[in-house]
Scaffold this active site. Structure first.
Site, PDB file in Angstrom:
ATOM      1  N   SER A  37      42.383 -11.702  20.217  1.00  0.00           N
ATOM      2  CA  SER A  37      41.377 -12.648  20.733  1.00  0.00           C
ATOM      3  C   SER A  37      41.619 -13.971  20.019  1.00  0.00           C
ATOM      4  O   SER A  37      40.963 -14.312  19.053  1.00  0.00           O
ATOM      5  CB  SER A  37      39.961 -12.117  20.488  1.00  0.00           C
ATOM      6  OG  SER A  37      39.715 -11.962  19.110  1.00  0.00           O
TER       7      SER A  37
ATOM      8  N   HIS B  35      39.582  -5.547  21.778  1.00  0.00           N
ATOM      9  CA  HIS B  35      40.153  -4.625  20.787  1.00  0.00           C
ATOM     10  C   HIS B  35      39.942  -3.155  21.155  1.00  0.00           C
ATOM     11  O   HIS B  35      40.320  -2.267  20.386  1.00  0.00           O
ATOM     12  CB  HIS B  35      39.545  -4.871  19.400  1.00  0.00           C
ATOM     13  CG  HIS B  35      39.919  -6.195  18.814  1.00  0.00           C
ATOM     14  ND1 HIS B  35      39.347  -6.694  17.672  1.00  0.00           N
ATOM     15  CD2 HIS B  35      40.827  -7.126  19.212  1.00  0.00           C
ATOM     16  CE1 HIS B  35      39.877  -7.884  17.390  1.00  0.00           C
ATOM     17  NE2 HIS B  35      40.762  -8.163  18.321  1.00  0.00           N
TER      18      HIS B  35
ATOM     19  N   GLN C 102      32.867  -7.740  20.262  1.00  0.00           N
ATOM     20  CA  GLN C 102      34.125  -7.223  19.703  1.00  0.00           C
ATOM     21  C   GLN C 102      33.958  -6.411  18.407  1.00  0.00           C
ATOM     22  O   GLN C 102      34.600  -5.384  18.225  1.00  0.00           O
ATOM     23  CB  GLN C 102      35.051  -8.410  19.451  1.00  0.00           C
ATOM     24  CG  GLN C 102      36.420  -8.084  18.912  1.00  0.00           C
ATOM     25  CD  GLN C 102      37.272  -9.345  18.762  1.00  0.00           C
ATOM     26  OE1 GLN C 102      37.801  -9.836  19.729  1.00  0.00           O
ATOM     27  NE2 GLN C 102      37.391  -9.863  17.556  1.00  0.00           N
ATOM     28  N   GLU C 103      33.099  -6.905  17.500  1.00  0.00           N
ATOM     29  CA  GLU C 103      33.052  -6.274  16.177  1.00  0.00           C
ATOM     30  C   GLU C 103      31.627  -6.085  15.668  1.00  0.00           C
ATOM     31  O   GLU C 103      30.822  -7.029  15.698  1.00  0.00           O
ATOM     32  CB  GLU C 103      33.829  -7.131  15.150  1.00  0.00           C
ATOM     33  CG  GLU C 103      35.288  -7.305  15.518  1.00  0.00           C
ATOM     34  CD  GLU C 103      36.029  -8.270  14.610  1.00  0.00           C
ATOM     35  OE1 GLU C 103      35.626  -8.466  13.449  1.00  0.00           O
ATOM     36  OE2 GLU C 103      37.028  -8.840  15.084  1.00  0.00           O
TER      37      GLU C 103
ATOM     38  N   GLU D   1      41.076  -2.060  15.359  1.00  0.00           N
ATOM     39  CA  GLU D   1      40.830  -2.286  13.934  1.00  0.00           C
ATOM     40  C   GLU D   1      40.296  -1.042  13.236  1.00  0.00           C
ATOM     41  O   GLU D   1      39.734  -1.119  12.140  1.00  0.00           O
ATOM     42  CB  GLU D   1      39.873  -3.471  13.751  1.00  0.00           C
ATOM     43  CG  GLU D   1      40.477  -4.767  14.291  1.00  0.00           C
ATOM     44  CD  GLU D   1      39.681  -6.006  13.961  1.00  0.00           C
ATOM     45  OE1 GLU D   1      38.574  -5.889  13.401  1.00  0.00           O
ATOM     46  OE2 GLU D   1      40.176  -7.101  14.279  1.00  0.00           O
TER      47      GLU D   1
ATOM     48  N   ASP E 184      30.802  -9.898  15.178  1.00  0.00           N
ATOM     49  CA  ASP E 184      31.729 -10.856  15.779  1.00  0.00           C
ATOM     50  C   ASP E 184      31.779 -10.562  17.268  1.00  0.00           C
ATOM     51  O   ASP E 184      32.606  -9.769  17.729  1.00  0.00           O
ATOM     52  CB  ASP E 184      33.135 -10.759  15.166  1.00  0.00           C
ATOM     53  CG  ASP E 184      34.098 -11.744  15.834  1.00  0.00           C
ATOM     54  OD1 ASP E 184      33.630 -12.575  16.649  1.00  0.00           O
ATOM     55  OD2 ASP E 184      35.312 -11.687  15.551  1.00  0.00           O
TER      56      ASP E 184
ATOM     57  N   GLU F 178      29.653 -14.231  13.970  1.00  0.00           N
ATOM     58  CA  GLU F 178      30.884 -15.017  14.139  1.00  0.00           C
ATOM     59  C   GLU F 178      31.143 -15.259  15.627  1.00  0.00           C
ATOM     60  O   GLU F 178      30.959 -14.349  16.442  1.00  0.00           O
ATOM     61  CB  GLU F 178      32.029 -14.204  13.523  1.00  0.00           C
ATOM     62  CG  GLU F 178      33.415 -14.794  13.691  1.00  0.00           C
ATOM     63  CD  GLU F 178      34.477 -13.812  13.177  1.00  0.00           C
ATOM     64  OE1 GLU F 178      34.204 -13.072  12.191  1.00  0.00           O
ATOM     65  OE2 GLU F 178      35.570 -13.767  13.772  1.00  0.00           O
TER      66      GLU F 178
ATOM     67  N   ASP G 189      35.387 -18.964  14.290  1.00  0.00           N
ATOM     68  CA  ASP G 189      36.734 -18.387  14.239  1.00  0.00           C
ATOM     69  C   ASP G 189      37.600 -19.100  15.287  1.00  0.00           C
ATOM     70  O   ASP G 189      38.333 -20.041  14.961  1.00  0.00           O
ATOM     71  CB  ASP G 189      36.644 -16.881  14.492  1.00  0.00           C
ATOM     72  CG  ASP G 189      38.003 -16.220  14.640  1.00  0.00           C
ATOM     73  OD1 ASP G 189      39.024 -16.858  14.334  1.00  0.00           O
ATOM     74  OD2 ASP G 189      38.079 -15.049  15.070  1.00  0.00           O
TER      75      ASP G 189
ATOM     76  N   LYS H 235      42.027 -17.316   8.577  1.00  0.00           N
ATOM     77  CA  LYS H 235      43.160 -16.457   8.956  1.00  0.00           C
ATOM     78  C   LYS H 235      44.443 -17.250   8.723  1.00  0.00           C
ATOM     79  O   LYS H 235      44.672 -18.288   9.364  1.00  0.00           O
ATOM     80  CB  LYS H 235      43.066 -16.092  10.436  1.00  0.00           C
ATOM     81  CG  LYS H 235      41.890 -15.193  10.806  1.00  0.00           C
ATOM     82  CD  LYS H 235      41.732 -15.165  12.323  1.00  0.00           C
ATOM     83  CE  LYS H 235      40.859 -14.012  12.805  1.00  0.00           C
ATOM     84  NZ  LYS H 235      40.516 -14.152  14.249  1.00  0.00           N
TER      85      LYS H 235
ATOM     86  N   SER I 197      40.043 -13.296   6.518  1.00  0.00           N
ATOM     87  CA  SER I 197      40.149 -12.273   7.570  1.00  0.00           C
ATOM     88  C   SER I 197      41.577 -11.811   7.837  1.00  0.00           C
ATOM     89  O   SER I 197      42.522 -12.592   7.768  1.00  0.00           O
ATOM     90  CB  SER I 197      39.566 -12.852   8.869  1.00  0.00           C
ATOM     91  OG  SER I 197      39.811 -11.995   9.963  1.00  0.00           O
ATOM     92  N   HIS I 198      41.686 -10.576   8.186  1.00  0.00           N
ATOM     93  CA  HIS I 198      42.908  -9.968   8.757  1.00  0.00           C
ATOM     94  C   HIS I 198      43.031 -10.389  10.217  1.00  0.00           C
ATOM     95  O   HIS I 198      42.195 -11.146  10.726  1.00  0.00           O
ATOM     96  CB  HIS I 198      42.787  -8.445   8.663  1.00  0.00           C
ATOM     97  CG  HIS I 198      41.706  -7.912   9.573  1.00  0.00           C
ATOM     98  ND1 HIS I 198      41.728  -6.662  10.127  1.00  0.00           N
ATOM     99  CD2 HIS I 198      40.565  -8.492  10.065  1.00  0.00           C
ATOM    100  CE1 HIS I 198      40.671  -6.488  10.888  1.00  0.00           C
ATOM    101  NE2 HIS I 198      39.957  -7.581  10.859  1.00  0.00           N
ATOM    102  N   ARG I 199      44.038  -9.853  10.930  1.00  0.00           N
ATOM    103  CA  ARG I 199      44.107  -9.970  12.389  1.00  0.00           C
ATOM    104  C   ARG I 199      44.037  -8.568  12.980  1.00  0.00           C
ATOM    105  O   ARG I 199      44.226  -7.574  12.287  1.00  0.00           O
ATOM    106  CB  ARG I 199      45.419 -10.632  12.838  1.00  0.00           C
ATOM    107  CG  ARG I 199      45.648 -12.051  12.386  1.00  0.00           C
ATOM    108  CD  ARG I 199      44.516 -13.010  12.671  1.00  0.00           C
ATOM    109  NE  ARG I 199      44.098 -13.161  14.037  1.00  0.00           N
ATOM    110  CZ  ARG I 199      44.262 -14.255  14.789  1.00  0.00           C
ATOM    111  NH1 ARG I 199      44.895 -15.304  14.289  1.00  0.00           N
ATOM    112  NH2 ARG I 199      43.776 -14.331  16.017  1.00  0.00           N
ATOM    113  N   SER I 200      43.778  -8.496  14.272  1.00  0.00           N
ATOM    114  CA  SER I 200      43.684  -7.165  14.890  1.00  0.00           C
ATOM    115  C   SER I 200      45.036  -6.463  14.908  1.00  0.00           C
ATOM    116  O   SER I 200      45.111  -5.237  14.889  1.00  0.00           O
ATOM    117  CB  SER I 200      43.094  -7.264  16.295  1.00  0.00           C
ATOM    118  OG  SER I 200      43.755  -8.262  17.041  1.00  0.00           O
TER     119      SER I 200
ATOM    120  N   LYS J 273      36.972  -9.714   5.680  1.00  0.00           N
ATOM    121  CA  LYS J 273      36.899  -8.639   6.690  1.00  0.00           C
ATOM    122  C   LYS J 273      38.311  -8.162   6.969  1.00  0.00           C
ATOM    123  O   LYS J 273      39.248  -8.952   7.093  1.00  0.00           O
ATOM    124  CB  LYS J 273      36.185  -9.092   7.958  1.00  0.00           C
ATOM    125  CG  LYS J 273      36.896 -10.086   8.838  1.00  0.00           C
ATOM    126  CD  LYS J 273      36.173 -10.200  10.206  1.00  0.00           C
ATOM    127  CE  LYS J 273      36.982 -10.981  11.211  1.00  0.00           C
ATOM    128  NZ  LYS J 273      36.358 -11.023  12.545  1.00  0.00           N
TER     129      LYS J 273
END
Ligand SMILES: C=C(OP(=O)(O)O)C(=O)O
Ligand SMILES: [Mg+2]
Length: 451
Positions: A79, A193, A201-202, A243, A281, A322, A349, A374, A401-404, A425
């Site tokens: 995303s 995701h 999404q989250e 994730e 998120d 987010e 984001d 990111k 943050s990480h990525r998916s 996260k």
């Protein structure tokens, strides 16, 4: 704006070492030890490897004149914000449906390697600026942000090692003090995701009240396990999203929030800011068109979405939202910030894409009150650190943050500690590529305790 996370320094330690982004003489002598005068690289290579979604990405390896090797794995989002630095994909249907990264690999092995081995680099910033110049575009589309960021991350490790400083300290500001972040575990996945009909999404759990990173990880794991049992009990599937969070067929975000709140309490924790809070998120750029948001089959305007979030915040222990509105809905963001900015953290984001200039503008405009960070969104570690500095100076919060799509590289754990931003996260407390970051946090905490 609320700053609950500021109370959650899981311990701090600064022995006044020579740390920071510049590995050069001007930082020498803080503890009587001199810093090296730069790093000479003798090779830079990359390979095409698979990420956690089974898509190609890059593994980058650098070798210094001292014979030390440094590597990095490149993350990749699904995303994505429209203004992110460009990830170079081959576009050749014969391999991985056009998603291969051999072009980016070649760019590391040839022009970037030539640059890196051409001279001694005084600092990470020196090296990153040289790559940006070599690329020559505003969005890194020539060499590819995936090529550049992998080199930048591996090089950060080389400069930290040359300085004799752990990465979790080296990536911090010169006058800063490392701080353990609160992990935000994404326990339930939707949006792009997951294959379910959930639009948000989250759904993350944030143990704001945990006394240490290790205890926060324990809470994340216990709640994740309890959520799995609850899902089974209530007749839902327990398949996973990208994730590592569960991806049941539940469409209404309020039903999911109730389930997550039940899992927190059921696992023996207090649902709320003193215990374990919830962070969302929605990644709403993915379900917005012409400022109309479609959630669980119902269309809402920006103002109706703001009302909806206000209602959810009233009903559930949500502390952070987010991308509540889309990257295309700047006026809506302004109203969202006016309405909820004093009650919850509002994180940009897609809206900010870790770009220092964009975040600076938003701070001047009073839009959002926090930025997601990111590394691959902007494409170099140096610019990422600049965005973190912009947040600090503007009194905006930041969440690393990480990525998916991920590798097992734990770079972001060190970045979160060094930056002292207080939040990270990295998906669910499950699956190797996600727990690599959480386990690294616990390791850093133990290392700091032994100092
Ligand atoms: C981590 C995220 O997902 P992606 O990497 O797909 O952008 C996010 O949207 O915050
Ligand atoms: Mg997001």
């Amino acid at each position: 704006m609320p700053r609950e996370n500021e109370h959650h320094d899981f311990g701090s330690c600064d022995r006044g070492r020579c740390y920071g982004r510049h590995v050069s003489g001007d930082r020498a002598g803080l503890d009587g030890r001199s810093c090296v005068m730069g790093v000479r690289f003798v090779s830079a290579t990359a390979n095409e490897v698979l990420d956690s979604r089974s898509r190609p990405t890059l593994a980058v390896h650098l070798l210094t004149a001292e014979g030390r090797g440094f590597s990095a794995g490149v993350p990749s989002g699904a995303s994505t914000g429209s203004r992110e630095a460009v990830e170079l994909r081959d576009g050749d249907d014969a391999r991985y449906g056009g998603q291969g990264v051999l072009g980016a690999v070649r760019n590391v092995n040839e022009p970037i390697a030539e640059l890196l081995t051409s001279r001694v680099f005084e600092s990470l910033e020196d090296l990153d600026r040289a790559m940006i110049e070599l690329d020559g575009t505003d969005d890194k589309s020539s060499l590819g942000a995936n090529a550049i960021v992998g080199v930048s991350m591996a090089a950060a490790r080389a400069f930290a090692a040359a300085d004799g400083t752990p990465l979790w300290r080296f990536l911090g500001p010169a006058d800063g003090e490392p701080r353990m972040p609160v992990p935000h575990f994404n326990v339930l996945n939707g949006g792009v995701h997951a294959a379910n009909d959930l639009d948000f999404q989250e759904f993350m759990i944030a143990p704001l009240g945990a006394p240490s990173a290790a205890e926060a990880v324990r809470a994340g794991s216990e709640i994740y396990g309890h959520l799995k049992s609850l899902l089974r009990e209530r007749g839902h599937e327990v398949g996973l999203g990208d994730e590592g969070g569960f991806a049941p067929e539940i469409a209404d975000p309020a039903d999911v929030l109730q389930l997550v709140a039940d899992a927190i309490e059921g696992a023996g924790y207090t649902a709320g800011r003193d215990g374990v809070a919830i962070a969302l998120d929605p990644a709403s750029s993915e379900f917005e068109k012409d400022c109309v948001y479609r959630v669980a089959g119902r269309d809402r305007s920006s103002d109706e979405m703001i009302d909806y979030y206000a209602e959810l915040v009233d009903r559930f222990p949500i502390w952070s939202i987010e991308d509540g509105l889309s990257e295309r809905d700047r006026d809506g963001w302004r109203r969202l910030t006016e309405r909820l900015g004093e009650r919850v953290q509002l994180v940009g984001d897609d809206l900010f894409v870790t770009n220092p200039a964009i975040v600076r503008d938003a701070i001047a405009d009073g839009i959002a009150n926090a930025a997601l960070i990111k590394v691959n969104q902007i494409g170099t570690v140096t610019e990422t650190l600049e965005t973190l500095a912009v947040c600090r100076e503007g009194d905006y919060a930041a969440m690393v943050s990480h990525r998916s799509g991920e590798s097992d590289d734990s770079f972001i754990a060190d970045l979160a500690v060094a930056s002292a931003c207080g939040q990270i996260k990295s998906g669910a407390p499950a699956r190797g590529e996600r727990i690599a970051k959480y386990n690294r946090l616990v390791e850093i905490e133990a290392l700091r305790a032994r100092e």
